[in-house]
Design an enzyme around this catalytic site. Sequence first.
Site, PDB file in Angstrom:
ATOM      1  N   CYS A  10       0.629  -3.284 -17.556  1.00  0.00           N
ATOM      2  CA  CYS A  10      -1.006  -2.725 -17.048  1.00  0.00           C
ATOM      3  C   CYS A  10      -0.173  -2.944 -14.823  1.00  0.00           C
ATOM      4  O   CYS A  10      -0.787  -1.856 -13.879  1.00  0.00           O
ATOM      5  CB  CYS A  10      -2.365  -2.786 -16.692  1.00  0.00           C
ATOM      6  SG  CYS A  10      -2.483  -4.349 -16.000  1.00  0.00           S
ATOM      7  N   HIS A  23       1.256  -1.319  -0.716  1.00  0.00           N
ATOM      8  CA  HIS A  23      -0.264  -0.293  -0.187  1.00  0.00           C
ATOM      9  C   HIS A  23       1.204   1.883  -0.066  1.00  0.00           C
ATOM     10  O   HIS A  23       0.588   2.295  -0.625  1.00  0.00           O
ATOM     11  CB  HIS A  23      -0.993   0.259   1.187  1.00  0.00           C
ATOM     12  CG  HIS A  23      -2.060  -0.726   1.587  1.00  0.00           C
ATOM     13  ND1 HIS A  23      -2.546  -1.501   1.839  1.00  0.00           N
ATOM     14  CD2 HIS A  23      -2.566  -1.369  -0.501  1.00  0.00           C
ATOM     15  CE1 HIS A  23      -4.043  -2.177   2.182  1.00  0.00           C
ATOM     16  NE2 HIS A  23      -3.638  -1.922   0.272  1.00  0.00           N
TER      17      HIS A  23
END
Length: 558
Positions: free
Chosen positions: A487, A190
């Site tokens: 991606c 994160h």
Amino acid sequence: MVTNTTLRGTPVVPGLVVGPAVLVRADIDPAAVASYDATALDEGAALTAYDEAVEAVAHGYEQRSATTSGAAAEVLTASAGLARDRGLRSAVRKHLRAGEDLLGALSGAIDQFVGIFTEMGGLMAERASDLRDIERRTLAHLVGAPEPGVARPSVPSVLVAQDLAPADAAGLDPTVVLALVTERGGPTSHTAIIARQLAIPCVVGVAGALAVPEGGDLLVDGTTGGVEVAPDPAEAQERVLADRARREQVAAWSGPGATADGVPVKLVANVADTESAATAGAEPVEGVGLFRTELCFLNRADEPGVEEQAAIYAEVLRPFTGQVVVVRTLDAGSDKPVAFATQVGEENPALGVRGLRLSFDNPALLVRQLDAIRLAADRTGAEVQVMAPMVATVAEAAGFAGLVRERGLRAGVMIEVPAAALLAHRMLEVVDFLSIGTNDLTQYTMAADRMATDLAHLTDPWQPAVLQLIAITAHAGRQAGKPVGVCGEAAADPLLACALVGMGITSLSMAPAAVRAVGARLAGVSAETCEEVAEAVLGATDPAAARAAALLVVERRG
């Protein structure tokens, strides 16, 4: 205390800065904890106090989420949901009935869930840090202490932490946070994802980082992963000024993506909601390479109907009228549970029923989503393409492509499973394009949890085995004359982008904040240089050697 040395970690966001170290510690005033008499509460009063505390914590997450967007907002919204989790509350009640006081019950319940998530491994293990943050904040509310977290530095500084809680990472102010250095975490944690979104230079997995002197200068190199303690001031300033000049060149880049000799490379954005789509639309991107649809529904108990889904998707597509938008069907499961779609109680959800596999037992779920995507495309004028996540076989790819083409749309699949990469040439016989999700491809290839700090060197997308699988996939695209994009987070690395283009990758999709840095780097090298970079990294024996080899070629030929 560490002085006069250079620490090493995994580089995440490029950039070179120098500034005083601010050590982030997540402690709560022990006097406040000691003075709190949890034994005075019976079970009902204890549960009421718990409910009020977690509601305050969840509300705080939601307030922060409302002031941000993209990955940061997603993390905060997910944390709010986890704070209110009924299963967590039931665990607290169970510990209370076993005779523990409220603080002991909170600690025991959190430990129980952390153990479950950690044992699951994969992306679910990442939620353990969310739980620990919820525990600290809830404890603070119970004992009447301020919530722990990152205080705004009084001067521009380098934040040094064991790891940053999702709420803290999402709330960083890039005007005063020069760089992030953490002892734990990997390149897809994160903290790393949010640092990319905010364009803050970041190095993770730095052993011994918390031993640096508080307030002492650190020179952080987000390209090489070096953290120099007490650098020579004159030399450090010279290097920072040179990097600043490079950043000014980056800021001036306005697209479109291409190498120095004019070979086009489509640079597109990753989006998840209307806010991130608006942010992307303001950057020099050529469309969207990844629309994460599942993030629209993390807090939904029931599946929205076709019309409601279409309205949600249309809001995201609208800024990209006339441009390509690649929509990913629900990548629910593992670390992204969606109540109306995912299974409960899987032993290993990272290797379980997630992504396209959800449609095996519930095909109508996929059919309704594809119908909604078609409607949204019609209403916005975006050139919509659709891809499926977690595809492992050619038969799966063919079945998905058939459904998509029935709706007049181009079909692709994500390459996240090593089996799919090895069969890329066969996949391209049945689909129109491929998109490589490097986060999961790296995790599955290296059999390493991306949140395991001790294994951060394995979850590095510069790993030779991962680069080989990317090269195989790109080569298949060249042979078939069909596009192959990336991606995953690897697409946001400007140096790695040169290698990817050299392998034959035709598009790179990333956080909008990373687009200019990648575009400026590619604009400074020729296609031939990119091919030389690719050859150099594919011959390297480890990630550090691959980075060094790529940098050597770029500096020599750039």
